[in-house]
Design a protein around this motif. Structure first.
Motif, PDB file in Angstrom:
ATOM      1  N   THR A  66      17.900  39.829  32.246  1.00 30.26           N
ATOM      2  CA  THR A  66      17.543  38.427  32.368  1.00 30.26           C
ATOM      3  C   THR A  66      18.774  37.546  32.437  1.00 30.26           C
ATOM      4  N   GLY A  67      19.884  37.991  31.859  1.00 27.51           N
ATOM      5  CA  GLY A  67      21.078  37.170  31.819  1.00 27.51           C
ATOM      6  C   GLY A  67      21.943  37.249  33.055  1.00 27.51           C
ATOM      7  N   LEU A  68      21.614  38.083  34.037  1.00 29.89           N
ATOM      8  CA  LEU A  68      22.443  38.204  35.227  1.00 29.89           C
ATOM      9  C   LEU A  68      22.442  36.915  36.023  1.00 29.89           C
ATOM     10  N   THR A  69      23.594  36.556  36.546  1.00 25.68           N
ATOM     11  CA  THR A  69      23.734  35.372  37.378  1.00 25.68           C
ATOM     12  C   THR A  69      24.164  35.786  38.767  1.00 25.68           C
ATOM     13  N   LEU A  70      23.574  35.166  39.771  1.00 32.68           N
ATOM     14  CA  LEU A  70      23.908  35.483  41.156  1.00 32.68           C
ATOM     15  C   LEU A  70      25.019  34.573  41.618  1.00 32.68           C
ATOM     16  N   VAL A  71      26.113  35.160  42.115  1.00 35.89           N
ATOM     17  CA  VAL A  71      27.294  34.388  42.494  1.00 35.89           C
ATOM     18  C   VAL A  71      27.658  34.678  43.935  1.00 35.89           C
ATOM     19  N   ALA A  72      27.851  33.625  44.710  1.00 39.46           N
ATOM     20  CA  ALA A  72      28.309  33.794  46.092  1.00 39.46           C
ATOM     21  C   ALA A  72      29.688  34.425  46.082  1.00 39.46           C
ATOM     22  N   VAL A  73      29.980  35.245  47.085  1.00 45.78           N
ATOM     23  CA  VAL A  73      31.211  36.039  47.033  1.00 45.78           C
ATOM     24  C   VAL A  73      32.195  35.703  48.134  1.00 45.78           C
ATOM     25  N   SER A  74      32.317  34.417  48.472  1.00 47.96           N
ATOM     26  CA  SER A  74      33.428  34.018  49.333  1.00 47.96           C
ATOM     27  C   SER A  74      34.605  33.678  48.438  1.00 47.96           C
ATOM     28  N   ALA A  75      35.803  34.041  48.850  1.00 47.18           N
ATOM     29  CA  ALA A  75      36.982  33.757  48.051  1.00 47.18           C
ATOM     30  C   ALA A  75      37.362  32.302  48.215  1.00 47.18           C
ATOM     31  N   GLY A  76      37.677  31.662  47.090  1.00 48.43           N
ATOM     32  CA  GLY A  76      38.155  30.293  47.145  1.00 48.43           C
ATOM     33  C   GLY A  76      37.094  29.250  46.903  1.00 48.43           C
ATOM     34  N   GLY A 221      39.457  44.758  56.633  1.00 48.56           N
ATOM     35  CA  GLY A 221      39.141  46.120  57.021  1.00 48.56           C
ATOM     36  C   GLY A 221      38.797  47.036  55.868  1.00 48.56           C
ATOM     37  N   THR A 222      38.292  46.455  54.774  1.00 47.77           N
ATOM     38  CA  THR A 222      37.927  47.268  53.606  1.00 47.77           C
ATOM     39  C   THR A 222      36.483  47.758  53.715  1.00 47.77           C
ATOM     40  N   VAL A 223      36.284  49.028  53.399  1.00 47.52           N
ATOM     41  CA  VAL A 223      34.954  49.641  53.438  1.00 47.52           C
ATOM     42  C   VAL A 223      34.641  50.199  52.053  1.00 47.52           C
ATOM     43  N   THR A 224      33.471  49.869  51.521  1.00 44.76           N
ATOM     44  CA  THR A 224      33.012  50.454  50.264  1.00 44.76           C
ATOM     45  C   THR A 224      31.649  51.089  50.499  1.00 44.76           C
ATOM     46  N   ALA A 225      31.395  52.197  49.843  1.00 44.80           N
ATOM     47  CA  ALA A 225      30.162  52.954  50.076  1.00 44.80           C
ATOM     48  C   ALA A 225      29.231  52.873  48.876  1.00 44.80           C
ATOM     49  N   GLY A 226      27.940  52.975  49.157  1.00 39.13           N
ATOM     50  CA  GLY A 226      26.929  52.994  48.110  1.00 39.13           C
ATOM     51  C   GLY A 226      25.597  53.368  48.714  1.00 39.13           C
ATOM     52  N   ILE A 227      24.546  52.942  48.065  1.00 37.62           N
ATOM     53  CA  ILE A 227      23.193  53.182  48.565  1.00 37.62           C
ATOM     54  C   ILE A 227      22.408  51.879  48.519  1.00 37.62           C
ATOM     55  N   ALA A 245      15.834  39.990  49.236  1.00 36.67           N
ATOM     56  CA  ALA A 245      17.150  40.474  49.639  1.00 36.67           C
ATOM     57  C   ALA A 245      17.228  41.981  49.445  1.00 36.67           C
ATOM     58  N   VAL A 246      18.176  42.582  50.153  1.00 41.26           N
ATOM     59  CA  VAL A 246      18.467  44.003  49.978  1.00 41.26           C
ATOM     60  C   VAL A 246      19.476  44.138  48.853  1.00 41.26           C
ATOM     61  N   GLN A 247      19.150  44.951  47.858  1.00 43.24           N
ATOM     62  CA  GLN A 247      20.076  45.189  46.747  1.00 43.24           C
ATOM     63  C   GLN A 247      20.844  46.482  46.994  1.00 43.24           C
ATOM     64  N   THR A 248      22.144  46.452  46.721  1.00 38.88           N
ATOM     65  CA  THR A 248      22.976  47.635  46.931  1.00 38.88           C
ATOM     66  C   THR A 248      23.978  47.780  45.807  1.00 38.88           C
ATOM     67  N   ASP A 249      24.414  49.023  45.578  1.00 40.50           N
ATOM     68  CA  ASP A 249      25.474  49.240  44.592  1.00 40.50           C
ATOM     69  C   ASP A 249      26.826  49.435  45.266  1.00 40.50           C
ATOM     70  N   GLY A 285      28.418  46.374  40.392  1.00 34.54           N
ATOM     71  CA  GLY A 285      27.564  47.364  41.036  1.00 34.54           C
ATOM     72  C   GLY A 285      26.201  46.857  41.427  1.00 34.54           C
ATOM     73  N   ILE A 286      26.013  45.524  41.466  1.00 32.08           N
ATOM     74  CA  ILE A 286      24.754  44.946  41.917  1.00 32.08           C
ATOM     75  C   ILE A 286      25.083  43.869  42.934  1.00 32.08           C
ATOM     76  N   GLY A 287      24.854  44.163  44.206  1.00 30.29           N
ATOM     77  CA  GLY A 287      25.122  43.204  45.262  1.00 30.29           C
ATOM     78  C   GLY A 287      23.869  42.933  46.062  1.00 30.29           C
ATOM     79  N   PHE A 288      23.879  41.834  46.823  1.00 30.77           N
ATOM     80  CA  PHE A 288      22.701  41.433  47.583  1.00 30.77           C
ATOM     81  C   PHE A 288      23.090  41.061  49.006  1.00 30.77           C
ATOM     82  N   ALA A 289      22.246  41.460  49.935  1.00 30.91           N
ATOM     83  CA  ALA A 289      22.468  41.180  51.348  1.00 30.91           C
ATOM     84  C   ALA A 289      21.212  40.569  51.947  1.00 30.91           C
TER      85      ALA A 289
END
Length: 306
Positions: A66-76, A221-227, A245-249, A285-289
């Motif tokens: 319940t305490g998780l907060t969703l944060v946009a992930v653009s730098a700056g 050019g960074t690539v990270t893998a998950g499911i 949204a699609v959730q991914t790790d 380890g919890i991302g959204f697309a």
């Protein structure tokens, strides 16, 4: 003498209580006040954020979720985009579940997928607006249209994109949609960038291997893998209404915003947009697309208008 990495926060143990809950387990103002709204004197981690002395062990999964907060992930930019919609009850444990089996050739598929998509992914840099911003994007057609997140370009300014080969191109903003957090840029065609194929209509499958591609922390050019961890996860993106949204790790960090989430065939299944975090400090380890069906519809509408 052990060294400490600054800026990542202190480790959280099993007795951590989310600041979004009162000791009785109900919602509380995350800024320490009773109203749930950030005021000029509110400070994160105020009195309401203090943990109770002896919580029941069975309540920890619910408190943490319940305490998780969703944060946009653009730098700056550093803006908070909304909150994760979590279940009220913790999921039941699965006893004796067999270990996951990686399908034969899955690793090879991801290697080939990375090779196919990197030529179509760009780093997006915005300057001249007081405080710059950066993110990622990807080409969707041979006319030079680039999809990214609205929150990457919302402040305005000069927009440049940088390809895998290091070439810097000036981009023009075609349109943006704050409600879905999608924006479209355009660069001159014939620039060596390769459009990425979009996955066919229909959702990806839970457990399907995916890659998050982009420029986290400015590392292009960074690539990270998950499911794919879950589908139709209701989250609030761009400050609008909740949307599935699609959730991914797959690891997503500041600078990944607007980059593609691709499957093992190198097809885009989503637009990386946000991460869930307990402190706003980075990937846990919890991302959204944004699902590519919706993102493509919005992009085509913006292109038609522009």
């Amino acid at each position: 003498m052990p060294s400490t990495i600054a800026g990542l926060g202190e480790p959280r143990g099993p007795r951590f209580v989310s600041p979004a809950l009162t000791p009785e387990g109900g919602p509380a103002d995350p800024y320490g006040g009773p109203d749930g709204i950030a005021g000029p004197d509110d400070v994160p981690g105020g009195p309401a954020a203090q943990p109770p002395d002896s919580p029941g062990p069975a309540r920890w999964p619910r408190l943490l979720l319940t305490g998780l907060t969703l944060v946009a992930v653009s730098a700056g930019t550093g803006g908070v985009a909304g909150h994760l919609a979590a279940r009220d009850d913790p999921p039941e444990a699965v006893a004796g579940a067999p270990p996951a089996v990686v399908p034969p050739g899955a690793a090879g598929d991801l290697v080939a997928a990375a090779d196919r998509v990197l030529a179509g992914v760009v780093s997006v840099q915005v300057s001249g607006s007081g405080r710059g911003a950066s993110g990622s994007g990807f080409l969707i057609d041979d006319r030079g249209h680039v999809v990214t997140n609205n929150h990457v370009v919302a402040r305005g300014g000069t927009i440049n994109v940088i390809g895998q080969d290091g070439r810097r191109l000036t981009a023009r903003l075609i349109g943006r949609d704050p409600g879905t957090d999608i924006a479209v840029l355009r660069v001159d065609p014939g620039n060596g960038l390769r459009p990425l194929p979009l996955a066919a209509s229909g959702q990806p499958r839970v457990g399907e291997p995916v890659l998050a591609v982009g420029s986290p922390l400015g590392l292009s050019g960074t690539v990270t893998a998950g499911i794919v961890s879950a589908l139709d996860r209701p989250v609030r993106l761009g400050g609008g209404a909740r949307q599935p949204a699609v959730q991914t790790d797959a690891s997503i960090n500041p600078g990944n915003s607007g980059g593609p989430l691709v499957n093992g065939q190198g097809e885009v299944v989503g637009v990386n947009t946000a991460i869930a975090t307990l402190e706003g400090g980075g990937n846990i380890g919890i991302g959204f697309a944004i699902p590519i069906d919706r993102a493509a519809q919005v992009a085509q509408r913006l292109i038609a208008r522009g």
